[in-house]
Design an enzyme around this catalytic site. Structure first.
Site, short mmCIF file in Angstrom:
data_model
loop_
_atom_site.label_atom_id
_atom_site.label_comp_id
_atom_site.label_asym_id
_atom_site.label_seq_id
_atom_site.Cartn_x
_atom_site.Cartn_y
_atom_site.Cartn_z
N CYS A 7 -4.20 -0.93 -3.16
CA CYS A 7 -5.58 -1.00 -2.98
C CYS A 7 -6.58 -0.59 -1.77
O CYS A 7 -6.74 -1.30 -1.28
CB CYS A 7 -6.35 -1.15 -4.50
SG CYS A 7 -5.78 -1.10 -5.92
N GLY A 33 -3.31 3.63 -1.32
CA GLY A 33 -3.43 3.77 -2.80
C GLY A 33 -3.63 5.00 -2.89
O GLY A 33 -4.95 5.92 -2.52
N ASN A 107 -9.63 -5.62 -4.57
CA ASN A 107 -8.28 -4.93 -4.43
C ASN A 107 -7.10 -6.51 -4.15
O ASN A 107 -8.22 -7.51 -4.32
CB ASN A 107 -8.41 -4.61 -3.33
CG ASN A 107 -6.90 -4.63 -1.87
OD1 ASN A 107 -7.51 -4.98 -1.10
ND2 ASN A 107 -5.85 -4.46 -2.70
N GLY A 108 -6.64 -6.27 -5.18
CA GLY A 108 -5.77 -7.38 -5.32
C GLY A 108 -5.28 -7.82 -6.93
O GLY A 108 -4.77 -7.44 -7.23
N CYS A 241 -3.17 -12.55 3.95
CA CYS A 241 -1.38 -11.23 3.84
C CYS A 241 -0.79 -11.38 4.84
O CYS A 241 -1.33 -10.45 5.57
CB CYS A 241 -1.52 -9.89 2.91
SG CYS A 241 -0.26 -9.30 2.50
N TYR A 247 2.86 -3.88 8.14
CA TYR A 247 2.78 -2.77 6.91
C TYR A 247 1.87 -2.40 6.34
O TYR A 247 1.16 -0.81 7.17
CB TYR A 247 4.24 -2.94 6.36
CG TYR A 247 3.65 -1.65 5.15
CD1 TYR A 247 4.98 -0.14 6.02
CD2 TYR A 247 3.72 -1.92 4.05
CE1 TYR A 247 5.02 0.75 5.18
CE2 TYR A 247 3.63 -0.81 3.06
CZ TYR A 247 4.16 0.60 3.71
OH TYR A 247 4.32 1.87 2.83
N CYS A 387 5.86 -11.13 -4.59
CA CYS A 387 4.67 -11.12 -4.42
C CYS A 387 4.21 -10.76 -5.62
O CYS A 387 3.88 -10.06 -6.10
CB CYS A 387 3.81 -9.71 -2.90
SG CYS A 387 1.95 -10.06 -2.78
N CYS A 438 -0.75 -16.14 4.56
CA CYS A 438 0.68 -15.98 3.77
C CYS A 438 1.34 -15.61 4.32
O CYS A 438 1.71 -15.26 4.87
CB CYS A 438 0.30 -15.61 2.11
SG CYS A 438 1.49 -15.38 1.02
N CYS A 441 6.66 -13.52 0.59
CA CYS A 441 7.51 -12.96 0.76
C CYS A 441 8.80 -13.28 1.11
O CYS A 441 9.73 -12.86 1.39
CB CYS A 441 6.97 -11.33 0.56
SG CYS A 441 6.09 -10.87 1.87
S1 SF4 Z 1 3.76 -12.26 -1.12
FE1 SF4 Z 1 3.51 -11.36 0.96
S2 SF4 Z 1 3.20 -9.84 0.84
FE2 SF4 Z 1 2.11 -10.76 -0.88
S3 SF4 Z 1 0.41 -11.33 0.26
FE3 SF4 Z 1 1.45 -12.77 0.68
S4 SF4 Z 1 2.91 -11.89 2.77
FE4 SF4 Z 1 1.30 -10.95 1.47
#
Ligand code: SF4
Length: 466
Positions: A7, A33, A107-108, A241, A247, A387, A438, A441
């Site tokens: 979003c 989005g 967003n989130g 993230c 991406y 995710c 993070c 994934c």
């Molecule tokens: S899991 Fe992947 S897509 Fe989700 S917040 Fe973490 S790095 Fe981003």
């Protein structure tokens, strides 16, 4: 290229054309989005709202923008990571409660939304939507705190997960970012007006200056009295993230303090060092593979050419022709340039392989256009885990890298070679603050716990598509 976006949020305080500028800001955030768009405005007395399904251009026209007077506005462009794709889930949400009117754009993804929702329902709350964002509003409405800020702090303190929020009251714009800083949120200035938005490209479009990021765990309250920063929550380890850089975000944005273009080009450079291949040309899968392909080509000393052309004018849906055309779904979006590919050893650069089906079709298409060899290079590590923080990924069982070795994937996509960027390479590209990202994934290690029953969570909270 196969992940869905999440979003985009935008808010502005202190401009006579607040709704019009929000509309423009949402245009710049459209990539985040495309399912619905909405704007709420306030004139010091009353909040008004307009929401519709579709992209920003479809959702608003001159007459709908004229129904949104006032000097404060918030806007949202949505892809549903939690809740169904229908108008009642389109944001902003607007409610009237004991603390007055409030609108929210989020967003989130909240990882404890279901638990909180169950408890609220047991205590008599009636939910209007299937969105996790509504939980925040119910908590806010039930708060007995004396002020708007205290009530908001009290409600936000109960949610866990990823949130970059913009909120609107009759005389205030409020921005809040979760203490882990999962999603970006930038603060900007246009004359005397303040702006908060998901990405800095929205500031560029309206001629605003970037001031700084809203900090993780920060609550910014903007009113006639100026801007006030509150940090009501204990600090948490940062978890930006990393996929925003890989991406999601636009390459012309600055996200988490870094140019997305720079990071993405570095991903390609490092990938070229880690996974070289004897080749004649580097070809990106447009648009998202372009920056990394430039970096790869520069580092490898190879030409980068647009051997695949994207059709930018595909609507959200198109009518599948009756008689089957081979690889229609991919071909309607991408077409190979035979003069670039014919007889060449091609390095094909993409930013991810999700299920593998699209990559397989593209490799076949490039070979059918005459490429002698296709070496597939992916500018991030294998995606092995879903995710839970606001990105729509398939379940683990559907992620090809979760269940197959790299060589099995190579065979499936029919590439002559396949290599991914290493996790160290990814961390190196995002820079010195690598510990603050993070990468769940790619690692399956999650910084914020989510409900153990992943299947139930995915069915109940992420997608109600029936
Ligand atoms: S899991 Fe992947 S897509 Fe989700 S917040 Fe973490 S790095 Fe981003």
């Amino acid at each position: 290229m196969s992940f869905k976006d999440e979003c985009g949020v935008f808010g502005i305080f202190g401009h006579p054309e607040a709704a019009n500028l929000t509309y423009l800001g949402l245009y710049a955030l459209q990539h985040r989005g495309q399912e619905s768009a909405g704007i709420a405005s306030a004139d010091g007395e009353k909040l008004r709202i307009s929401r519709a399904m579709g992209q920003v251009a479809e959702a608003f026209d001159e007459s709908s923008l004229q129904t949104l007077p006032g000097h404060i506005a918030v806007g949202h462009t949505r892809y549903s990571t939690a809740g169904e794709s229908k108008l009642e889930n389109a944001q902003p949400f607007l409610i009237d409660c004991a603390h007055g009117q409030i609108a929210v754009a989020h967003n989130g993804n909240l990882v404890n939304a279901l638990e909180l929702r169950d408890e609220l329902v047991r205590n008599g709350s009636i939910f209007q939507t299937s969105s996790d964002t509504e939980v925040i509003l119910h908590l806010y409405a039930r708060s007995r705190a004396a002020s708007v800020e205290e009530a908001l702090t009290e409600s936000i303190a109960q949610v866990r997960g990823a949130y970059s929020l913009v909120l609107l009251t009759r005389n205030r714009l409020i921005a809040a970012r979760d203490p882990h800083g999962f999603r970006p949120l930038a603060l900007g200035r246009l004359g005397d007006a303040w702006i908060v938005c998901s990405e800095t490209c929205a500031l560029d479009l309206i001629g605003a200056q970037y001031v700084r990021d809203v900090e993780p765990g920060e609550l910014l309250v903007i009113s006639d009295g100026g801007l006030r920063s509150i940090k009501p929550f204990p600090p948490q380890p940062l978890s930006h993230c990393v996929f925003e850089h890989v991406y999601f975000s636009r390459p012309d944005s600055y996200v988490f303090g870094r140019s997305v273009n720079e990071v993405r080009t570095d991903l390609g450079r490092i990938l070229a060092r880690e996974a070289p291949a004897g080749a004649d040309v580097v070809v990106p899968i447009p648009d998202s593979g372009v920056c990394a392909a430039i970096g790869y080509a520069e580092e490898a000393g190879l030409p980068m050419k647009m051997g695949l052309i994207r059709n930018h004018y595909i609507g959200r849906t198109f009518i599948q022709p009756q008689q089957s055309i081979r690889h229609f779904n991919v071909r309607v979006k991408l077409n190979p340039v035979r003069s670039i590919l014919e007889g060449k050893r091609v390095i094909l650069l993409d930013d991810s392989i999700v299920r593998g089906t699209t990559s397989r079709k593209i490799v076949k298409m490039v070979k059918a256009a005459g490429a002698r060899e296709v070496h597939l290079r992916i500018s991030c590590p294998p995606t092995i885990s879903p995710c839970f923080y606001g990105v729509d990924t398939p379940s683990r069982a559907e992620l090809i890298a979760a269940t197959h070795t790299i060589d099995e994937i190579r065979k499936y996509v029919e590439a002559d070679s396949l290599a991914y960027l290493s996790i160290d390479g990814l961390r190196q590209a995002v820079g010195s603050e690598q510990k603050s990202y993070c990468t769940s994934c790619y690692t399956g290690v999650y910084p914020v716990a989510f409900p153990r029953n992943e299947q139930a969570y995915l069915q109940l909270a992420l997608k109600n598509v029936d």
